[in-house]
Scaffold this active site. Structure first.
Site, PDB file in Angstrom:
ATOM      1  NE  ARG A   1      90.736  21.531  27.617  1.00 56.03           N
ATOM      2  CZ  ARG A   1      89.807  20.623  27.319  1.00 56.03           C
ATOM      3  NH1 ARG A   1      90.107  19.343  27.356  1.00 56.03           N
ATOM      4  NH2 ARG A   1      88.600  20.985  26.957  1.00 56.03           N
TER       5      ARG A   1
ATOM      6  CD  GLU B   1      86.238  11.856  26.284  1.00 59.98           C
ATOM      7  OE1 GLU B   1      87.055  11.696  27.210  1.00 59.98           O
ATOM      8  OE2 GLU B   1      86.065  12.949  25.718  1.00 59.98           O
TER       9      GLU B   1
ATOM     10  NE  ARG C   1      89.066  19.236  23.708  1.00 59.08           N
ATOM     11  CZ  ARG C   1      88.613  18.505  22.709  1.00 59.08           C
ATOM     12  NH1 ARG C   1      89.405  18.136  21.744  1.00 59.08           N
ATOM     13  NH2 ARG C   1      87.361  18.126  22.680  1.00 59.08           N
TER      14      ARG C   1
END
Length: 189
Positions: free
Chosen positions: A113, A77, A69
């Site tokens: 992540r 999105e 990330r």
């Protein structure tokens, strides 16, 4: 000199140099971000998947993978307006180096992540992809989380440039990705 040491000084250099240069950039060079001499590569990572404009998966030659990330930013999105454009911009930046990137891990998020700063190196020049996404208007500064990024100041400056020039996410009244996700979650409940 190690990449981490260089990154500690990068914000000061970029703010000093960048304050003069950033505000006078022409539209034709809006996707450029000040570059520094690249340190020698310590590990090679290759992008194997781009999920959206702020999330990707990288792998090493031995097959190990890591989901990344991008530190300090949040991109629309894919289902949102400009989501596909943001993803394609990140893809384009990565294709310039045939998928090879440098990863500077910062921390892990609650989903496991790796939060990281990602660089590409072309010749002796490097690009901080986190900042490239911001300066092109393909992402927002994630103010809640940017404080942990080694290059916090250049990220803040990059977003300000895009905002002043009304680029991408700043060209209208767009829903921020974190608000979009919150609205989506509340509609499921």
């Amino acid at each position: 000199m190690k990449l981490r040491n260089i990154l500690n000084f990068l914000p000061l250099v970029l703010v000093g140099i960048g304050t003069i240069g950033f505000l006078g950039w022409e539209k034709s060079d809006r996707n450029q971000f000040p570059r520094t001499d690249a340190p020698p590569l310590s590990e090679r990572w290759y992008v194997s998947k781009i999920s959206d404009g702020a999330t990707l998966t990288v792998r090493q030659e031995d097959g190990s993978e890591m989901k990344i990330r991008l530190c300090g930013i949040d991109a629309p999105e894919r289902s949102q307006p400009l989501g596909r454009e943001s993803t394609e911009n990140l893809r384009s930046l990565i294709q310039q180096t045939n998928g090879e990137v440098q990863v500077v891990p910062v921390e892990k998020d609650r989903y496991g992540r790796t939060i990281a700063e990602i660089f590409t190196v072309i010749g002796n020049q490097e690009k901080l992809l986190n900042a490239e996404q911001l300066i092109s208007g393909n992402a927002y500064l994630y103010k809640e989380y940017v404080k942990n990024c080694p290059n916090k100041l250049p990220l803040e400056t990059a977003e300000e440039i895009a905002r002043e020039k009304h680029l991408g996410v700043w060209n209208g009244n767009h829903v921020k990705p974190w608000d979009h996700r919150r609205l989506k979650r509340s509609s499921w409940e």
